[in-house]
Design an enzyme around this catalytic site. Structure first.
Site, PDB file in Angstrom:
ATOM      1  N   ASP A   1      43.610  48.536  31.614  1.00  0.00           N
ATOM      2  CA  ASP A   1      43.668  47.598  30.492  1.00  0.00           C
ATOM      3  C   ASP A   1      42.488  46.618  30.537  1.00  0.00           C
ATOM      4  OD1 ASP A   1      44.498  46.039  32.574  1.00  0.00           O
ATOM      5  OD2 ASP A   1      46.462  45.539  31.740  1.00  0.00           O
ATOM      6  N   SER A   2      41.597  46.796  31.528  1.00  0.00           N
ATOM      7  CA  SER A   2      40.285  46.127  31.479  1.00  0.00           C
ATOM      8  C   SER A   2      39.578  46.542  30.187  1.00  0.00           C
ATOM      9  CB  SER A   2      39.441  46.503  32.704  1.00  0.00           C
ATOM     10  OG  SER A   2      39.449  47.902  32.888  1.00  0.00           O
TER      11      SER A   2
ATOM     12  N   ASP B   1      47.106  52.524  32.576  1.00  0.00           N
ATOM     13  CA  ASP B   1      47.742  51.226  32.809  1.00  0.00           C
ATOM     14  C   ASP B   1      48.887  50.999  31.835  1.00  0.00           C
ATOM     15  OD1 ASP B   1      47.068  49.509  34.845  1.00  0.00           O
ATOM     16  OD2 ASP B   1      45.206  48.850  33.884  1.00  0.00           O
TER      17      ASP B   1
ATOM     18  N   GLU C   1      51.264  46.754  37.141  1.00  0.00           N
ATOM     19  CA  GLU C   1      50.911  45.555  37.902  1.00  0.00           C
ATOM     20  C   GLU C   1      52.187  44.806  38.234  1.00  0.00           C
ATOM     21  OE1 GLU C   1      47.981  42.897  36.299  1.00  0.00           O
ATOM     22  OE2 GLU C   1      46.626  44.538  35.804  1.00  0.00           O
TER      23      GLU C   1
ATOM     24  N   GLU D   1      43.648  44.674  44.843  1.00  0.00           N
ATOM     25  CA  GLU D   1      42.495  44.007  44.217  1.00  0.00           C
ATOM     26  C   GLU D   1      42.280  42.629  44.833  1.00  0.00           C
ATOM     27  OE1 GLU D   1      42.369  44.156  39.940  1.00  0.00           O
ATOM     28  OE2 GLU D   1      40.722  42.703  39.850  1.00  0.00           O
TER      29      GLU D   1
HETATM   30  O1  KIV Z   1      42.410  47.550  34.318  1.00  0.00           O
HETATM   31  C1  KIV Z   1      41.681  47.939  35.250  1.00  0.00           C
HETATM   32  O2  KIV Z   1      40.546  48.365  35.054  1.00  0.00           O
HETATM   33  C2  KIV Z   1      42.195  47.867  36.614  1.00  0.00           C
HETATM   34  C3  KIV Z   1      41.239  48.109  37.730  1.00  0.00           C
HETATM   35  C4  KIV Z   1      40.409  46.896  37.942  1.00  0.00           C
HETATM   36  C5  KIV Z   1      41.897  48.521  38.975  1.00  0.00           C
HETATM   37  O3  KIV Z   1      43.342  47.591  36.803  1.00  0.00           O
END
Ligand code: KIV
Length: 273
Positions: free
Chosen positions: A43-44, A82, A113, A180
């Site tokens: 979700d980045s 995610d 998460e 992380e």
């Molecule tokens: O959303 C994402 O890209 C992540 C990575 C930083 C592990 O959770």
């Protein structure tokens, strides 16, 4: 051929896994051609592609849209997706339905998460055949509650919280844990004590694998660069330079040339009029 979950798991303690995020078909294809072990539709996405200020703004519909593109681009790569912010918080039913949608859209596994509070839901999902990756330490979806985007686990209380959550998620059946921004020593201990693969991002070298955000790794995202990122290219700068050259050539008449144009018999224009 796409590796199976069993094959990935067998890498525990062996050759390290290299993961990267992917958000579209070309990026996913590049990862596949490079032999990347698995991609994460993170979700980045919200920050590096969609221009949001945090990952909490990303919706399930946006995740599904990008996940489908990634699956089309990398058909032989293991894809993790995610679960966006809000689904763990809304309860098991909402979480399960988001996971089902992600798996039906092509994900091989989902990433959630959350710490101890996520363990019961993870167990419930794993028992129903959903492969789950946990995510501990700096969890961007709850960064506000953590006091910002800071390394976690640097004092005893925080380290204990992360360690206990890792043990609980491992016992719940998560097959991997993203760690992380946590001390390398803590990540190493979690790796030793858990059957789950540990995938580090700012968690030192003693992990079963590493992951980086595609746009960080390739130097495309320039709003900030976390301490744990190594930039393997400066594609952002190259892209701006190329776009500038293009603009100059269009303005100056250097592009297009006859080589970029199509021809027709000279009589065509006579006949046209
Ligand atoms: O959303 C994402 O890209 C992540 C990575 C930083 C592990 O959770």
């Amino acid at each position: 051929m796409k590796p199976s979950l069993k094959e990935l798991r067998a890498r525990k303690g062996g050759e390290r896994l290299a993961l990267v995020t992917a958000y579209d078909a070309p990026g996913a294809r590049q990862a596949e051609l490079a032999g990347i072990d698995a991609v994460l539709v993170g979700d980045s996405l919200g920050m590096v592609v969609l221009g949001y200020s945090s990952t909490t703004q990303v919706t399930l519909a946006e995740m599904l849209h990008h996940l489908r593109a990634v699956c089309r681009g990398a058909q032989d790569t293991f894809v993790i997706a995610d679960v966006p912010f809000g689904y763990l918080q809304r309860g098991k039913r909402a979480l399960a339905s988001a996971c089902v949608e992600l798996i039906q859209a092509g994900a091989d596994a989902v990433k959630i998460e959350g710490g101890l509070e996520a363990a019961a839901a993870v167990r419930w999902l794993v028992e129903r055949g959903v492969p789950v990756v946990g995510h501990l330490g700096l969890t961007p979806q709850t960064a506000t509650a953590l006091g910002g985007y800071h390394a976690q686990g640097r004092d005893l209380a925080s380290a204990r919280r992360i360690f206990e959550a890792a043990l609980a998620l491992d016992a719940a059946g998560a097959f991997a844990l993203v760690l992380e921004a946590v001390p390398a020593t803590l990540a190493a201990r979690i790796r030793q004590r858990c059957q789950a693969l540990t995938i580090g991002i700012g968690a030192g070298a003693d992990c079963d694998g590493q992951i980086l955000v595609y746009h960080d790794l390739l130097g495309i995202f320039d709003r900030f660069t976390p301490k744990f990122v190594r930039r393997y290219a400066e594609l952002g700068e190259e892209a701006v330079a190329a776009l500038r050259r293009y603009r100059e050539e269009v303005r100056g008449g250097g592009f297009p040339t006859p080589a970029h144009s199509f021809s027709a018999p000279p009589s065509l224009l006579d006949e046209l009029e």
